[in-house]
Design an enzyme around this catalytic site. Structure first.
Site, mmCIF file in Angstrom:
data_model
loop_
_atom_site.group_PDB
_atom_site.id
_atom_site.type_symbol
_atom_site.label_atom_id
_atom_site.label_comp_id
_atom_site.label_asym_id
_atom_site.label_seq_id
_atom_site.Cartn_x
_atom_site.Cartn_y
_atom_site.Cartn_z
ATOM 1 N N LYS A 1 0.818 -1.215 0.000
ATOM 2 C CA LYS A 1 0.000 0.000 0.000
ATOM 3 C C LYS A 1 0.857 1.272 0.000
ATOM 4 C CE LYS A 1 -4.374 -1.111 2.152
ATOM 5 N NZ LYS A 1 -5.179 -0.911 3.348
ATOM 6 N N ASP B 1 -10.217 3.665 2.501
ATOM 7 C CA ASP B 1 -10.518 3.052 3.809
ATOM 8 C C ASP B 1 -11.278 4.014 4.725
ATOM 9 O OD1 ASP B 1 -9.334 0.608 3.202
ATOM 10 O OD2 ASP B 1 -7.356 1.297 3.835
#
Ligand code: ATR
Length: 255
Positions: free
Chosen positions: A47, A83
């Site tokens: 990520k 997220d």
């Protein structure tokens, strides 16, 4: 979940897993260009490592320093982090409000960073961060203070108070036994959200349920981060119910 969503809106796409080695990252986007890939998700442990290969990143991704969604555009590959925005969308679907609220967040890791950015963006009044490693919570407070100078932030307070919302962003409770906060903290909170989705009811959520509080597990965050990614890729509204059903089915299957 994503392939079902594409089918539901007749979008001519599929969602496939690509196991990638770290030394392949530099060639990955070129390969995706050749294959006609239009977008993808990135998960642990890439990520952060994907960012140098992208043309630009969203504000949330820049703040978090991590990307979970990438879209191909005429300007290049653009990175997003869905997220935090997915987490907030889950709250709003359950009518859990954030504006002017006082929030207790347990944890200061990657998920906490994304969630903190998004709830701060939704104008909470006060954020209390409790973390085992105080220095990580203090570092997150400093980062948040730069982007949200008006937000009141407290780290590891000595005394407890009443909170509108408690969010557990740690892995405590995944074992089905451990509690991420002292038991007497629970009745000082109006709503409790745990980002753990397996087990679907952590000990913290069991207590919340027993005490008649509003509560939610991590399925919402998992669902809505995916829905946000879908919307970034397609510019179309995500078919939430189809995605939820598919997700719940695969989680039940994974048990
Ligand atoms: P994620 O990306 O899922 O947020 P992470 O960045 O590794 O994962 O963060 C994990 C969080 O859970 C951290 O806040 C961590 O606390 P530390 O900063 O002290 O490591 C917290 N955590 C994990 N296991 C824990 C435990 N057994 N007790 C207390 N906190 C724990």
């Amino acid at each position: 979940m994503q392939t079902s969503a594409f089918q539901q809106i007749n979008h001519n796409s599929v969602y496939l897993p690509f196991p990638v080695q770290e030394n392949q990252l530099s060639n990955l986007l070129e390969s995706f260009d050749l294959l006609g890939v239009q977008g993808f998700n990135v998960t642990v442990p890439y990520k952060e490592k994907i960012i140098p290969f992208l043309s630009d990143v969203s504000d949330e991704a820049a703040f978090v320093g991590a990307v979970n969604t990438v879209k191909k555009t005429p300007e290049g590959w653009i990175g997003y982090c869905t997220d935090g925005s997915g987490f907030v969308r889950g709250l709003s679907e359950r009518n859990i409000e954030l504006r002017s609220k006082c929030v207790l967040m347990i944890g200061a890791g990657g998920a906490a960073k994304a969630i903190a950015f998004s709830i701060a963006n939704n104008e909470i009044a006060k954020l209390v961060i409790v973390n085992r490693t105080a220095s990580k919570a203090t570092a997150l407070k400093s980062k948040l203070n730069k982007s949200f100078p008006k937000l009141q932030i407290v780290v590891n307070p000595n005394s407890t108070e009443d909170y509108d919302l408690l969010i557990n962003t740690t892995t405590i409770g995944m074992d089905g036994i451990s509690l991420s906060v002292p038991e007497n903290q629970v009745n000082h909170c109006k709503a409790i959200v745990d980002i753990i989705y397996n087990p679907p009811q952590t000990p913290l959520l069991k207590l919340a349920n027993e005490q008649g509080l509003v509560w939610a597990n991590g399925i919402d965050m998992l669902l809505y981060q995916g829905a946000e990614a879908f919307e970034i890729w397609t510019n179309k509204k995500a078919p939430i119910e189809v995605m939820r059903k598919c997700l719940e089915k695969s989680l039940a299957f994974a048990k």
